[in-house]
Every structure is written in structure tokens, then in C-alpha cells.
Design an enzyme around this catalytic site. Sequence first.
Site, PDB file in Angstrom:
ATOM      1  CB  THR A 132      27.118  58.609  41.202  1.00  0.00           C
ATOM      2  OG1 THR A 132      27.938  59.930  40.853  1.00  0.00           O
ATOM      3  CG2 THR A 132      28.045  58.221  42.507  1.00  0.00           C
ATOM      4  CD  GLU A 134      31.206  63.319  41.848  1.00  0.00           C
ATOM      5  OE1 GLU A 134      31.997  63.751  42.661  1.00  0.00           O
ATOM      6  OE2 GLU A 134      31.042  64.009  40.440  1.00  0.00           O
ATOM      7  CE1 TYR A 156      26.106  60.926  46.339  1.00  0.00           C
ATOM      8  CE2 TYR A 156      27.779  61.208  44.874  1.00  0.00           C
ATOM      9  CZ  TYR A 156      26.715  60.788  45.277  1.00  0.00           C
ATOM     10  OH  TYR A 156      25.670  60.478  44.189  1.00  0.00           O
ATOM     11  CE  LYS A 160      24.838  57.366  45.872  1.00  0.00           C
ATOM     12  NZ  LYS A 160      23.551  57.029  45.384  1.00  0.00           N
TER      13      LYS A 160
HETATM   14  P1  NDP Z   1      18.043  64.463  45.526  1.00  0.00           P
HETATM   15  O1  NDP Z   1      19.124  64.763  46.555  1.00  0.00           O
HETATM   16  O2  NDP Z   1      16.984  65.040  44.972  1.00  0.00           O
HETATM   17  O3  NDP Z   1      17.166  63.240  46.577  1.00  0.00           O
HETATM   18  C1  NDP Z   1      17.656  62.460  47.457  1.00  0.00           C
HETATM   19  C2  NDP Z   1      16.609  61.599  48.102  1.00  0.00           C
HETATM   20  O4  NDP Z   1      17.011  60.724  49.108  1.00  0.00           O
HETATM   21  C3  NDP Z   1      15.619  62.666  48.703  1.00  0.00           C
HETATM   22  O5  NDP Z   1      14.387  62.166  48.706  1.00  0.00           O
HETATM   23  C4  NDP Z   1      15.951  62.261  50.446  1.00  0.00           C
HETATM   24  O6  NDP Z   1      15.017  62.737  51.350  1.00  0.00           O
HETATM   25  C5  NDP Z   1      16.563  61.115  50.326  1.00  0.00           C
HETATM   26  N1  NDP Z   1      17.311  60.530  51.615  1.00  0.00           N
HETATM   27  C6  NDP Z   1      18.156  61.350  51.879  1.00  0.00           C
HETATM   28  N2  NDP Z   1      18.853  60.628  52.847  1.00  0.00           N
HETATM   29  C7  NDP Z   1      18.043  59.552  53.116  1.00  0.00           C
HETATM   30  C8  NDP Z   1      18.081  58.586  54.214  1.00  0.00           C
HETATM   31  N3  NDP Z   1      18.923  58.364  55.084  1.00  0.00           N
HETATM   32  N4  NDP Z   1      16.770  57.797  54.221  1.00  0.00           N
HETATM   33  C9  NDP Z   1      15.721  57.878  53.462  1.00  0.00           C
HETATM   34  N5  NDP Z   1      15.919  58.781  52.191  1.00  0.00           N
HETATM   35  C10 NDP Z   1      16.735  59.528  52.256  1.00  0.00           C
HETATM   36  O7  NDP Z   1      18.833  63.369  44.764  1.00  0.00           O
HETATM   37  P2  NDP Z   1      18.707  63.053  43.307  1.00  0.00           P
HETATM   38  O8  NDP Z   1      17.108  62.582  43.059  1.00  0.00           O
HETATM   39  O9  NDP Z   1      19.248  63.869  42.383  1.00  0.00           O
HETATM   40  O10 NDP Z   1      19.543  61.613  43.075  1.00  0.00           O
HETATM   41  C11 NDP Z   1      18.979  60.296  43.139  1.00  0.00           C
HETATM   42  C12 NDP Z   1      19.946  59.301  43.597  1.00  0.00           C
HETATM   43  O11 NDP Z   1      20.770  59.291  42.501  1.00  0.00           O
HETATM   44  C13 NDP Z   1      20.985  59.681  44.953  1.00  0.00           C
HETATM   45  O12 NDP Z   1      21.154  58.489  45.281  1.00  0.00           O
HETATM   46  C14 NDP Z   1      22.128  60.256  44.037  1.00  0.00           C
HETATM   47  O13 NDP Z   1      23.044  60.158  44.965  1.00  0.00           O
HETATM   48  C15 NDP Z   1      22.160  59.530  42.988  1.00  0.00           C
HETATM   49  N6  NDP Z   1      22.566  60.304  41.701  1.00  0.00           N
HETATM   50  C16 NDP Z   1      22.206  61.338  41.436  1.00  0.00           C
HETATM   51  C17 NDP Z   1      22.739  61.952  40.123  1.00  0.00           C
HETATM   52  C18 NDP Z   1      22.353  63.374  39.577  1.00  0.00           C
HETATM   53  O14 NDP Z   1      22.753  64.105  38.793  1.00  0.00           O
HETATM   54  N7  NDP Z   1      21.188  63.837  40.119  1.00  0.00           N
HETATM   55  C19 NDP Z   1      23.584  61.544  39.290  1.00  0.00           C
HETATM   56  C20 NDP Z   1      24.127  60.189  39.891  1.00  0.00           C
HETATM   57  C21 NDP Z   1      23.619  59.624  40.947  1.00  0.00           C
HETATM   58  P3  NDP Z   1      14.599  64.285  51.884  1.00  0.00           P
HETATM   59  O15 NDP Z   1      13.677  64.768  50.631  1.00  0.00           O
HETATM   60  O16 NDP Z   1      13.724  64.100  53.008  1.00  0.00           O
HETATM   61  O17 NDP Z   1      15.969  65.042  51.789  1.00  0.00           O
HETATM   62  P1  GDR Z   2      28.334  67.091  41.639  1.00  0.00           P
HETATM   63  O1  GDR Z   2      27.135  68.357  41.398  1.00  0.00           O
HETATM   64  O2  GDR Z   2      29.158  67.299  42.639  1.00  0.00           O
HETATM   65  O3  GDR Z   2      28.843  66.821  40.311  1.00  0.00           O
HETATM   66  O4  GDR Z   2      27.251  65.989  42.092  1.00  0.00           O
HETATM   67  P2  GDR Z   2      27.290  69.894  41.636  1.00  0.00           P
HETATM   68  O5  GDR Z   2      26.085  70.563  40.912  1.00  0.00           O
HETATM   69  O6  GDR Z   2      27.193  69.959  43.272  1.00  0.00           O
HETATM   70  O7  GDR Z   2      28.767  70.341  41.448  1.00  0.00           O
HETATM   71  C1  GDR Z   2      29.320  70.420  39.969  1.00  0.00           C
HETATM   72  C2  GDR Z   2      30.413  71.108  39.869  1.00  0.00           C
HETATM   73  O8  GDR Z   2      30.119  72.491  39.999  1.00  0.00           O
HETATM   74  C3  GDR Z   2      31.012  73.033  40.896  1.00  0.00           C
HETATM   75  N1  GDR Z   2      30.737  74.261  41.426  1.00  0.00           N
HETATM   76  C4  GDR Z   2      29.567  74.217  42.458  1.00  0.00           C
HETATM   77  N2  GDR Z   2      28.918  73.387  42.948  1.00  0.00           N
HETATM   78  C5  GDR Z   2      27.893  73.720  43.810  1.00  0.00           C
HETATM   79  N3  GDR Z   2      27.178  72.722  44.010  1.00  0.00           N
HETATM   80  N4  GDR Z   2      27.796  74.999  44.196  1.00  0.00           N
HETATM   81  C6  GDR Z   2      28.615  76.014  43.739  1.00  0.00           C
HETATM   82  O9  GDR Z   2      28.639  77.238  44.219  1.00  0.00           O
HETATM   83  C7  GDR Z   2      29.614  75.499  42.715  1.00  0.00           C
HETATM   84  N5  GDR Z   2      30.664  76.372  42.086  1.00  0.00           N
HETATM   85  C8  GDR Z   2      30.992  75.380  41.397  1.00  0.00           C
HETATM   86  C9  GDR Z   2      31.822  71.821  41.738  1.00  0.00           C
HETATM   87  O10 GDR Z   2      32.661  72.048  42.305  1.00  0.00           O
HETATM   88  C10 GDR Z   2      31.460  70.697  40.969  1.00  0.00           C
HETATM   89  O11 GDR Z   2      32.729  70.679  40.035  1.00  0.00           O
HETATM   90  C11 GDR Z   2      25.923  65.613  41.468  1.00  0.00           C
HETATM   91  C12 GDR Z   2      25.138  65.050  42.479  1.00  0.00           C
HETATM   92  O12 GDR Z   2      23.650  64.976  41.983  1.00  0.00           O
HETATM   93  C13 GDR Z   2      25.590  63.763  42.788  1.00  0.00           C
HETATM   94  O13 GDR Z   2      24.588  63.016  43.771  1.00  0.00           O
HETATM   95  C14 GDR Z   2      25.765  62.903  41.554  1.00  0.00           C
HETATM   96  O14 GDR Z   2      26.084  61.417  42.147  1.00  0.00           O
HETATM   97  C15 GDR Z   2      26.536  63.654  40.737  1.00  0.00           C
HETATM   98  O15 GDR Z   2      26.059  64.751  40.348  1.00  0.00           O
HETATM   99  C16 GDR Z   2      26.857  62.845  39.147  1.00  0.00           C
END
Ligand code: NDP
Ligand code: GDR
Length: 362
Positions: A132, A134, A156, A160
Site C-alpha cells: 500500500t 500508506e 496498519y 503492511k
Molecule cells: P476491504 O476492507 O474491502 O476487504 C478486506 C478483505 O479482507 C475482506 O474480505 C475481509 O473480510 C478480509 N479480511 C479481513 N481480515 C481478515 C482475516 N483476519 N482473515 C481473512 N480475511 C480477512 O479491502 P480492499 O478490498 O479495499 O483492499 C484489499 C487489500 O488491498 C487489503 O489488503 C488492503 O489493505 C490493500 N490495499 C487497499 C487499497 C485500497 O485503496 N482499496 C490500496 C492499497 C492496498 P470481511 O468481508 O469478512 O471483513
Molecule cells: P486511507 O483511506 O486511510 O487513505 O486508506 P480513507 O478513505 O480511510 O482516508 C483517506 C483520507 O481521508 C481523511 N478523512 C477521513 N477518512 C475516513 N475514513 N473518514 C472520515 O470521516 C474522514 N475525514 C477525512 C483521512 O484522514 C485520510 O487522510 C485506504 C485504505 O483502503 C487502506 O487499506 C489502503 O492501504 C490505503 O487507502 C491506500
Amino acid sequence: MKKAIVTGITGQDGAYLAEFLLNKGYEVHGIKRRSSLFNTQRIDHIYEDSHTPHRHFHLHYGDLTDSSNLIRIIQEVQPDEIYNLAAMSHVHVSFEEPEYTANADGIGTLRILEAVRLLGLINKTKIYQASTSELYGLVQAVPQSETTPFYPRSPYAVAKLYAYWITVNYREAYNMYACNGILFNHESPQRGETFVTRKITRATAKIALGMDNCLYLGNLDAKRDWGHAKDYIEGMYLILQQEKPEDFVLATGITTTIRDFVKMSFAELGIELGFRGKDEAEEGYVVKNIGEYELETGKIVVKVDPKYYRPTEVDLLIGDPTKAMTQLGWKPKYNLAALVKEMVASDVSLFKKELYIKESGL
Ligand code: NDP
Ligand code: GDR
């Protein structure tokens, strides 16, 4: 037929990736957690009942904190590819659950790598690790690329970071095909409701339809490089199709503040927002132009609530996807305007349905 295991199958990326791989002719094995309510909404459209003959989509109960379970599933499936997408993926929540996050997101990755090694599948199974942006955390340099130093800013991101390096280590130590995709934020109508983009598009729809009054947010100044999940899962696949295992950044190269995302979201419905105060220091947005909706002008619809601030914030993310573009031929098809449009339209349609059901007394 190639076989892939996808952890995190019920999440945003897992669902899009499963559909993508099925369309490519893969047999897909998803790992999902047991839950007391159905948690498969995102994959219901591709679900195949266990009685379906010659089915290509299989679900297994499992958890990244359970080694023996992972070993059993990997042994049974003998996958060509594993996409490790499962994680406790909410940055703010990781401050509340740091130990669990380290276990699932950090050690969970080690469990997968070790399972493949112990089962003697090193020469068969390729592994994709969901790393990520992050990891970059406190800004060292921009735009961030594969060579930019990491400085994680949350439990987190620290978990990672371990997952990133253990993936690199297994590649170097055991000659495994294991890669990190360092993905910048990617969103979609399937995005979890508590991530900021979806929180904003849902609130925009609800406020416009008169189902909610005000959206409370944290830091509006943070900047994110947002893309569409559909583009990014294609990049994950491409990363595992290279001759040599390597790590890649996937990003759009464009960054936007949360504040501007809010304005874009309301503007999608013709609603223009203005500041409540004389300047940006007094946070709060009022409706200036109501579009086609029955809103009051002057009504406050967005406010800042410090409870959404994080103890340590990542202020600026802007990725450099040059390596992925040149080496993988990856190019995102969506820009931010198209993404916001799709997300807002989807949430408006969702809440119109909900309203209709409520108003019809169904
Ligand atoms: P989501 O939060 O939508 O999905 C996470 C998934 O992981 C869900 O299916 C969840 O299950 C499952 N999960 C959580 N904990 C466990 C566990 N202990 N064992 C097995 N399964 C588990 O995330 P995204 O699809 O957005 O992201 C996918 C991956 O990519 C994640 O690893 C995230 O950290 C990473 N990532 C995401 C980014 C983004 O912008 N979306 C950017 C960079 C990295 P359940 O549905 O039961 O909660
Ligand atoms: P991020 O996503 O932390 O970048 O992680 P998120 O959408 O939670 O936050 C983005 C930015 O928005 C600001 N923010 C808020 N965020 C949330 N969730 N709720 C609020 O009310 C709010 N107001 C402002 C946050 O402070 C932050 O700066 C996501 C996840 O998908 C991770 O798993 C992944 O690794 C990274 O993106 C890349």
C-alpha cells in the site's frame, strides 16, 4: 485451467478480482471468514452453488490468523497464483486494534508464504501481496515510486511494512515468485462505507434525497491519489504474469484533497457548496445551489468533527506509475471525474430504492 486463491474475496478488490479471473478462465478459490450474517453481497452475482456441475468458483472458510487452515486450503487447491488481499484494511481502526492488525496484516502474509514453502510449492505458486501507498506515510519525496523510502504512520502501515519486506525476503531467500503491488487508493461503488470516498458519496445521495442532514468528516486537507478498483485489479494480475517477480506501484499520478472530493460529489447532482464562514478556517459547508433537489439554500451539510482525525496522518500521496506503465503496459482507464460520477450515481440509485421500499410500506 489455472487455479487462483484469493484471500479477502468478500472485500472490494477480492470481488472485482474474482470476476476478472473467472472471465480469464481461471478456477477461483476464495477464502472468506465465518460471520454471523451473510458477508458475501459483493460476490453473490458470481456465486456458484456446490451442486453446480463443473463449477469454477469455490469458497472456503478461513482466516489469515489461522496457519493450519491456510496450509490445508493451499494444499487442497495447489494454486498457480495466490492473491493475498485479506487485511484489516482501515487505517483509523488500526489505531484501535493494533495487535490484531499486526497479526492479520503482517504475520498473515508470513503464514501464506510459509505455507507455500512448507508444502513444496515454491516452483508452482506465484504470490501477490497487497502492499500500500500508506507505507510512504510521512512525506519523504513526491511523486512516490518503487524507490521512495517508507515511513509508515499507523499500526496498519507498520503491519503492511512487515508484509512488504517478508515478501521481498522470501523472494530473495527462496527464489519464490512473490511480488508486492504498492497500490495507491482505489475506490468504486463497492468501496466499504467507512472509507472517505464512499462515506462522501453515500452522504451526498442521502442528503440530496432528504434522508440525512449533515456529513461529518475529519481532515479535509489530506491529499490522495485516487483511482478505480477495476483498473487496479487488472494491474495485480499483470504483476503476476511477468517473467521475473518484481514490485510495482499502481497509481494515477494525480492528487486531490478530501475537500475537493466533497465538492465534486455534490456537484455531480448539481448541488454547489460554499463555506459557512468567511474563510476556510471555519470549516463547514452550506448549500449554495440546490440542483434538482428539495434542499434549503444556506443549510449546513458538511461539518468537521475532530473525532475522525487520526493520531498521525498521511498528508500527501501522489504516485509515480511509470514502471507499471512501461513494463506491464498498465494504464488506468478511469479518471477521478468518472469515478465520482459512477459512485454517486450508484449511491443515488441505492437510496432511491430504499426510499421506495420504505414509502411503499414494503
Ligand atoms: P476491504 O476492507 O474491502 O476487504 C478486506 C478483505 O479482507 C475482506 O474480505 C475481509 O473480510 C478480509 N479480511 C479481513 N481480515 C481478515 C482475516 N483476519 N482473515 C481473512 N480475511 C480477512 O479491502 P480492499 O478490498 O479495499 O483492499 C484489499 C487489500 O488491498 C487489503 O489488503 C488492503 O489493505 C490493500 N490495499 C487497499 C487499497 C485500497 O485503496 N482499496 C490500496 C492499497 C492496498 P470481511 O468481508 O469478512 O471483513
Ligand atoms: P486511507 O483511506 O486511510 O487513505 O486508506 P480513507 O478513505 O480511510 O482516508 C483517506 C483520507 O481521508 C481523511 N478523512 C477521513 N477518512 C475516513 N475514513 N473518514 C472520515 O470521516 C474522514 N475525514 C477525512 C483521512 O484522514 C485520510 O487522510 C485506504 C485504505 O483502503 C487502506 O487499506 C489502503 O492501504 C490505503 O487507502 C491506500
